[in-house]
Design a protein around this motif. Structure first.
Motif: not given
Length: 274
Positions: A92-99, A111-120
């Motif tokens: 719910d915070l602003p920003g993207d995801i990095c590895e 990690i990708a599976n966790e954010i699949r239905d978001t716009d991250k």
């Protein structure tokens, strides 16, 4: 004449028998591997359920998570549960995801599976040339490949980008939301397209200098509540812990540092609090 005929028949049948035997062994081995994989997936699912009822009551369910946890390489199931739990708490915070440091992409897929239905968007950083040259702060703790010295690890653990893309494709993650940044971090840190805001990052760079650079990069981009998990804290190379400890100490009061419990593996959770 009969002896010659027997010899000829045996010569013709023998290779077929060997081939049939090989096929049988291959089939049995495939069955055993399938059963083992199935048991590991079941174990991952059971461990997730236990974690949800005890340590991580807010952990959301996610389709495909146990299967992806069972495919992890070098990341324990307990560490994986910390990753998905803390990641979920930042969505719910602003920003993207990095590895940072993605190897074969097994953790990337989780990690990708966790954010699949978001716009991250997912940012994946790796040299794809193996580990860099260690510094004097990278003293060997655990000789995981039995190489005898830290210097001999330079260039090891190299993987290809195709493996990562293949894993993302296998879970149907849209590749237009995945940014693979190839090269050593001291060079790619200057990449103009790096996100301006990051809510969660997983850092698995092993050595002091690249971890230090990654943390400094993230410091300018983490919102309050943003989380960084650094792998191998107190394991393999002393550099990982040194980089985390120095980073937090230099920014006293801005971060909370939580080394992993003994039962969970070797990593550290760093949360932005000010």
């Amino acid at each position: 004449m009969i002896a010659k005929l027997k010899t000829a028949v045996n010569a013709a049948i023998s290779p077929l028998g060997v081939e049939a035997n090989r096929r049988g062994m291959a089939a049995r081995l495939s069955d055993l591997l399938s059963q083992s994989r199935g048991k590991l997936v079941s174990a991952a699912g059971e461990l997730e359920g236990l974690a949800r009822s005890t340590v991580f009551p807010g952990l959301r369910e996610r389709e495909g998570r146990p299967e992806l946890m069972a495919q992890l390489i070098g990341t324990s199931l307990c560490e994986a549960l910390h990753i998905v739990s803390f990641l979920g708490g930042t969505l719910d915070l602003p920003g993207d995801i990095c590895e940072f440091g993605i190897a074969q992409g097994a953790t990337s897929a989780l990690i990708a599976n966790e954010i699949r239905d978001t716009d991250k968007k997912l940012w994946l950083f790796d040299s794809f040339e193996g580990l860099p040259r260690p510094t004097e702060k990278d003293r060997l703790i655990d000789d995981i490949f039995s190489l005898g010295s830290m210097e001999r690890y330079q260039g090891t653990m190299a993987c290809g980008q195709d493996q990562v893309v293949g894993r993302l494709n296998s879970i149907g993650f849209p590749l237009d939301r995945a940014n693979i940044v190839a090269g050593f971090i001291e060079k790619t840190v200057k990449y103009a397209g790096i996100p301006t805001s990051v809510c969660f990052a997983y850092v698995d760079f092993d050595f002091y200098e690249p971890i230090k650079i990654a943390l400094e990069l993230l410091h300018k981009r983490l919102p309050l509540g943003g989380v960084v998990i650094v792998d191998d804290y107190g394991f393999f190379s002393e550099g990982a812990q040194a980089a985390v400890d120095e980073f937090v100490e230099l920014r006293e009061g801005q971060y909370k540092k939580e080394p992993s419990p003994e039962w969970a593996g070797k990593f550290c959770v760093v949360t932005r609090i000010a």
